[in-house]
Design an enzyme around this catalytic site. Structure first.
Site, mmCIF file in Angstrom:
data_model
loop_
_atom_site.group_PDB
_atom_site.id
_atom_site.type_symbol
_atom_site.label_atom_id
_atom_site.label_comp_id
_atom_site.label_asym_id
_atom_site.label_seq_id
_atom_site.Cartn_x
_atom_site.Cartn_y
_atom_site.Cartn_z
ATOM 1 N N GLY A 282 1.758 -2.504 -6.277
ATOM 2 C CA GLY A 282 1.582 -1.210 -5.635
ATOM 3 C C GLY A 282 0.216 -0.629 -5.947
ATOM 4 O O GLY A 282 -0.800 -1.030 -5.378
ATOM 5 N N GLY A 283 0.171 0.297 -6.891
ATOM 6 C CA GLY A 283 -1.043 1.046 -7.207
ATOM 7 C C GLY A 283 -2.298 0.192 -7.350
ATOM 8 O O GLY A 283 -3.354 0.523 -6.786
ATOM 9 N N TRP B 207 0.816 -1.225 0.000
ATOM 10 C CA TRP B 207 0.000 0.000 0.000
ATOM 11 C C TRP B 207 0.846 1.269 0.000
ATOM 12 O O TRP B 207 0.337 2.355 -0.219
ATOM 13 C CB TRP B 207 -0.924 0.002 1.224
ATOM 14 C CG TRP B 207 -2.054 -0.969 1.157
ATOM 15 C CD1 TRP B 207 -2.244 -1.970 0.232
ATOM 16 C CD2 TRP B 207 -3.180 -1.036 2.049
ATOM 17 N NE1 TRP B 207 -3.403 -2.652 0.493
ATOM 18 C CE2 TRP B 207 -4.003 -2.105 1.609
ATOM 19 C CE3 TRP B 207 -3.564 -0.319 3.173
ATOM 20 C CZ2 TRP B 207 -5.191 -2.452 2.262
ATOM 21 C CZ3 TRP B 207 -4.742 -0.661 3.828
ATOM 22 C CH2 TRP B 207 -5.546 -1.708 3.368
ATOM 23 N N SER C 290 4.275 -2.052 -11.801
ATOM 24 C CA SER C 290 3.141 -1.801 -12.695
ATOM 25 C C SER C 290 2.357 -3.064 -13.058
ATOM 26 O O SER C 290 1.832 -3.167 -14.170
ATOM 27 C CB SER C 290 3.608 -1.070 -13.960
ATOM 28 O OG SER C 290 4.125 0.204 -13.624
ATOM 29 N N GLU D 35 11.826 -6.196 -8.506
ATOM 30 C CA GLU D 35 11.098 -5.000 -8.927
ATOM 31 C C GLU D 35 12.036 -4.056 -9.678
ATOM 32 O O GLU D 35 12.773 -3.268 -9.040
ATOM 33 C CB GLU D 35 10.533 -4.267 -7.709
ATOM 34 C CG GLU D 35 9.576 -5.091 -6.890
ATOM 35 C CD GLU D 35 8.644 -4.201 -6.069
ATOM 36 O OE1 GLU D 35 7.432 -4.341 -6.248
ATOM 37 O OE2 GLU D 35 9.119 -3.366 -5.290
ATOM 38 N N HIS E 273 12.706 -2.286 0.003
ATOM 39 C CA HIS E 273 12.007 -1.743 -1.167
ATOM 40 C C HIS E 273 12.850 -0.605 -1.759
ATOM 41 O O HIS E 273 13.495 0.149 -1.018
ATOM 42 C CB HIS E 273 10.623 -1.231 -0.765
ATOM 43 C CG HIS E 273 9.772 -0.913 -1.959
ATOM 44 N ND1 HIS E 273 9.905 0.259 -2.655
ATOM 45 C CD2 HIS E 273 8.817 -1.636 -2.595
ATOM 46 C CE1 HIS E 273 9.052 0.257 -3.675
ATOM 47 N NE2 HIS E 273 8.382 -0.886 -3.661
HETATM 48 P P1 13P Z 1 3.383 -0.300 -8.749
HETATM 49 O O1 13P Z 1 2.609 -1.594 -8.861
HETATM 50 O O2 13P Z 1 2.520 0.868 -8.348
HETATM 51 O O3 13P Z 1 4.237 -0.051 -9.949
HETATM 52 O O4 13P Z 1 4.388 -0.490 -7.507
HETATM 53 C C1 13P Z 1 5.164 -1.622 -7.468
HETATM 54 C C2 13P Z 1 5.829 -1.691 -6.144
HETATM 55 O O5 13P Z 1 6.695 -0.891 -5.843
HETATM 56 C C3 13P Z 1 5.391 -2.718 -5.218
HETATM 57 O O6 13P Z 1 6.245 -2.826 -4.139
#
Ligand code: 13P
Length: 250
Positions: free
Chosen positions: A234-235, A11, A213, A167, A95
């Site tokens: 994430g988003g 989140w 993403s 990531e 992260h």
């Molecule tokens: P997004 O899915 O928003 O690109 O973020 C990925 C992320 O950093 C998950 O830890």
């Protein structure tokens, strides 16, 4: 033995405690998939209300960070025992946003990984390259170094339980998802690196996620790759779309 998929939401710095409860209640019926471990990694202040709201569901609540000391004069930090007492099972470590904005290094990530394991928490260990590193052709070397340092002094038994999240930094929050081939290539290289460090059995058991993403449309192909065992999202983890991502195989 097939590895069980693990799909986690990160989140980040979103959702007040009130909003967290509402989001868990919205997503609870949408993230049911018996084939998948589902984790919501939430801000520290949301852990207890989110845990309460998730009771009786298949959602495990995780943390986004921890400190590598047990207790003491570390104003603002959260200890592993605090997370354990709140019922947390998973914690994100290293992260790229923490590395970039909060001076985390491979060494502090290693300390956090060791501390998480010492307290029975499962670390979700993040690694990833910048766009410049990818263009220079040093992605695999870079990731191997991050992995080797993160796993210093981690035992084989612990390594088997770890989760690694690959990531690529250029894919985070940009809408620019890595191609399936790019993601699989690096996740396979990570598994090979774990194999060198711990042997084939550990490499076979450890779970490796892709993050950057991830969306409902990209998840099915990504998660079908032989070395990708789910995602760190994430988003899209803040929206009902997360239900579609968790049900990528339905
Ligand atoms: P997004 O899915 O928003 O690109 O973020 C990925 C992320 O950093 C998950 O830890």
């Amino acid at each position: 033995m097939a590895r069980r998929k693990i799909i986690a939401g990160n989140w980040k710095m979103n959702m007040t405690p009130t909003e967290a409860v509402a989001l868990v209640n919205t997503l609870k019926p949408l993230v049911v998939n018996d084939d998948v471990d589902v984790v919501f990694c939430v801000p520290a202040i949301d852990i207890i209300p989110a845990m309460e709201a998730a009771k009786g569901s298949n959602i495990a609540i995780g943390a986004e960070n921890l400190y590598f000391e047990d207790k003491g004069a570390y104003t603002g930090e959260i200890s592993p025992a605090m997370l354990v007492d709140a019922g947390v099972k998973y914690v994100i470590t290293g992260h790229s946003e923490r590395r970039e904005y909060f001076a985390e290094t491979d060494e502090t990530v290693n300390k956090k990984v060791l501390k998480a394991f010492a307290h029975g928490l499962t670390p979700i260990i993040c690694c990833g390259e910048t766009l410049t590193q990818r263009e220079q052709g040093i992605t695999i070397d870079w990731i191997r170094q991050q992995i080797k340092i993160a796993f210093l002094n981690v035992t084989e038994e612990q390594a088997k339980k770890a989760v690694i999240a690959y990531e690529p930094i250029w894919a985070i929050g940009t809408g620019k998802v890595a191609t399936t081939e790019q993601a699989e290539e690096v996740c396979a290289a990570i598994r090979a690196c774990i194999g060198e460090l711990y042997g084939a059995e550990t490499a076979e058991e450890i779970r490796i996620q892709y993050g950057g993403s991830v969306s409902a449309s990209s998840a099915p192909e990504l998660f079908a790759q032989p070395d990708i065992d789910g995602g760190l999202v994430g988003g899209a983890s803040l929206k009902p779309d997360f239900g579609k991502i968790v049900n990528y195989n339905k």
